[in-house]
Design a protein around this motif. Sequence first.
Motif, PDB file in Angstrom:
ATOM      1  N   UNK A  49       0.847  -1.191   0.000  1.00  8.84           N
ATOM      2  CA  UNK A  49       0.000   0.000   0.000  1.00  8.84           C
ATOM      3  C   UNK A  49       0.883   1.242   0.000  1.00  8.84           C
ATOM      4  N   UNK A  50       0.604   2.158  -0.905  1.00 13.95           N
ATOM      5  CA  UNK A  50       1.431   3.358  -1.024  1.00 13.95           C
ATOM      6  C   UNK A  50       0.649   4.471  -1.708  1.00 13.95           C
ATOM      7  N   UNK A  51       0.992   5.707  -1.402  1.00 20.01           N
ATOM      8  CA  UNK A  51       0.485   6.874  -2.131  1.00 20.01           C
ATOM      9  C   UNK A  51       1.672   7.798  -2.355  1.00 20.01           C
ATOM     10  N   UNK A  52       2.140   7.835  -3.594  1.00 19.93           N
ATOM     11  CA  UNK A  52       3.288   8.673  -3.938  1.00 19.93           C
ATOM     12  C   UNK A  52       2.855   9.869  -4.766  1.00 19.93           C
ATOM     13  N   UNK A  74      -5.609  -6.146  -2.474  1.00 18.70           N
ATOM     14  CA  UNK A  74      -6.906  -6.807  -2.369  1.00 18.70           C
ATOM     15  C   UNK A  74      -6.679  -8.313  -2.469  1.00 18.70           C
ATOM     16  N   UNK A  75      -6.565  -8.979  -1.320  1.00 19.19           N
ATOM     17  CA  UNK A  75      -6.277 -10.407  -1.323  1.00 19.19           C
ATOM     18  C   UNK A  75      -4.892 -10.670  -1.871  1.00 19.19           C
ATOM     19  N   UNK A  79      -3.711  -3.536  -6.749  1.00 17.40           N
ATOM     20  CA  UNK A  79      -4.329  -2.593  -7.680  1.00 17.40           C
ATOM     21  C   UNK A  79      -3.502  -1.310  -7.650  1.00 17.40           C
ATOM     22  N   UNK A  80      -2.965  -0.940  -8.799  1.00 24.67           N
ATOM     23  CA  UNK A  80      -2.091   0.226  -8.902  1.00 24.67           C
ATOM     24  C   UNK A  80      -2.679   1.230  -9.889  1.00 24.67           C
ATOM     25  N   UNK A  97      -3.989  -4.106 -12.514  1.00 22.19           N
ATOM     26  CA  UNK A  97      -4.186  -5.130 -11.487  1.00 22.19           C
ATOM     27  C   UNK A  97      -3.246  -6.288 -11.813  1.00 22.19           C
ATOM     28  N   UNK A  98      -2.445  -6.699 -10.828  1.00 21.38           N
ATOM     29  CA  UNK A  98      -1.496  -7.773 -11.088  1.00 21.38           C
ATOM     30  C   UNK A  98      -1.293  -8.628  -9.844  1.00 21.38           C
TER      31      UNK A  98
END
Length: 280
Positions: A49-52, A74-75, A79-80, A97-98
């Motif tokens: 989880x990140x917010x750059x 998410x599991x 999701x980027x 999504x990967x």
Amino acid sequence: MALDYRRHPSGLRQPVHSRLLTGLLVSAALLQARALEAEQIPVRFKEGTVHGFLVLRTQQGETLAAGDLIQVIRGDRLISELVFHFKDGSVDDEITIFSQRDHFRLLSSHHVQKGPAFPHPMDVSIDGSTGEVQVRSTENGKDKVQTKHLDLPPDLANGLILTILKNIRPETPETKLSYLVAAPKPRLVKLTITPHGEDTLTTAGSPHRATHYVVKVELGAVAGVVAPLIGKQPQDTHVWILGGKAPAFVKMEGPLYQGAPIWRIELTSPVWQQSQHSER
């Protein structure tokens, strides 16, 4: 400068440079196309989880857009979203999504470019599980939708380039990845990534070394022969990755679409606005 003409067997005369181009096309067409070999990148550093905060500038330093890199888990999926909001109202928004178990694997990608900054707005969706690719674009004021099923390789790197670069070992001489380009129609190409030494940057006066990577597009077959001759070979992209215990993206220079100018993406820091409370 006068062209050197030679007699053609048909009795017509054609310029030497035209005959050379024809010969190259014929030779390229006779070559057997090589299959796209998958080279999945092992996961060395899992994303979280990140917010750059990012900024998009011209090479002259003019600010064009403010950007955000937002990632959530998410599991077993990540999701980027990488989005840029331009001063002129344009938007470049890519949601990827990967999965990242042993290797990085693209599950889906949705990339939208619209507004005055993009002469050819488009909306591209990739479904990694079904192989369905949908491209929405505008030509001569009319909306156009193309849907195509492709045999997508497991090393497909759309939306994953920066993540993958953080996981490539700097001593690796060359890395090849598959990439889907949408124009003029959906097709797969190869990206070749090579390290080009290190450059120095500073944070608060403290020096750091970042590996400089060059990302080159290989069009392949006939297109790869013709493109440099007609000036349509895609420009290279340059990316700088800070190494160490937690590799980080620090800068990228390259075009955001075919034929675009070279723009620069960099990390940026928040600038605090003075509030009434701080004045007391």
